[in-house]
Design a protein around this motif. Sequence first.
Motif, PDB file in Angstrom:
ATOM      1  N   TYR A   1      -3.667   8.880   6.915  1.00  0.00           N
ATOM      2  CA  TYR A   1      -2.514   9.175   6.072  1.00  0.00           C
ATOM      3  C   TYR A   1      -1.411   8.140   6.295  1.00  0.00           C
ATOM      4  O   TYR A   1      -0.827   7.629   5.339  1.00  0.00           O
TER       5      TYR A   1
ATOM      6  N   GLU B   1      -2.251   4.981   4.529  1.00  0.00           N
ATOM      7  CA  GLU B   1      -2.013   5.060   3.083  1.00  0.00           C
ATOM      8  C   GLU B   1      -0.524   5.011   2.750  1.00  0.00           C
ATOM      9  O   GLU B   1      -0.132   4.440   1.734  1.00  0.00           O
TER      10      GLU B   1
ATOM     11  N   LYS C   1       0.327   6.537  -0.791  1.00  0.00           N
ATOM     12  CA  LYS C   1       0.802   7.923  -0.683  1.00  0.00           C
ATOM     13  C   LYS C   1       2.311   7.911  -0.553  1.00  0.00           C
ATOM     14  O   LYS C   1       2.889   7.041   0.091  1.00  0.00           O
TER      15      LYS C   1
END
Length: 124
Positions: free
Chosen positions: A67, A70, A76
């Motif tokens: 995460y 990203e 994200k």
Amino acid sequence: MDPKQDSVVDLAAARAARVYRQPEPRAAEPQPRLLRQIYGEILRDERRDQDRSLDDVARAVGMSKQYLSEVERGRKEASSEMMRSVCDALDLPMEQLLSRGIRRITAHRTLRVSRSGGVELCAA
């Protein structure tokens, strides 16, 4: 008589044999970068400047390494709480993240004089 004057020209064949130059494709206008991409770059640059790994920072924040990766690549959009946590883990004040973002956004802008004599702010 001149032999060229008496010759018959096949116009269709002449047109078919002619090579037409294709117009040069115009370079696509660069898409403006998203804020999440700019902030992600800043966070990645700061992490690398500190010689810290994705795993190290992700553990300090409590998020997955994937995460965080990203977020750094601008794929994200992290919540403001997550951004604050990443900034805290990097000892980067949130204000500094914002001011660096503003500098990167405005770094490629230029002023030019318009035809009417006014000044325009243009993205380069």
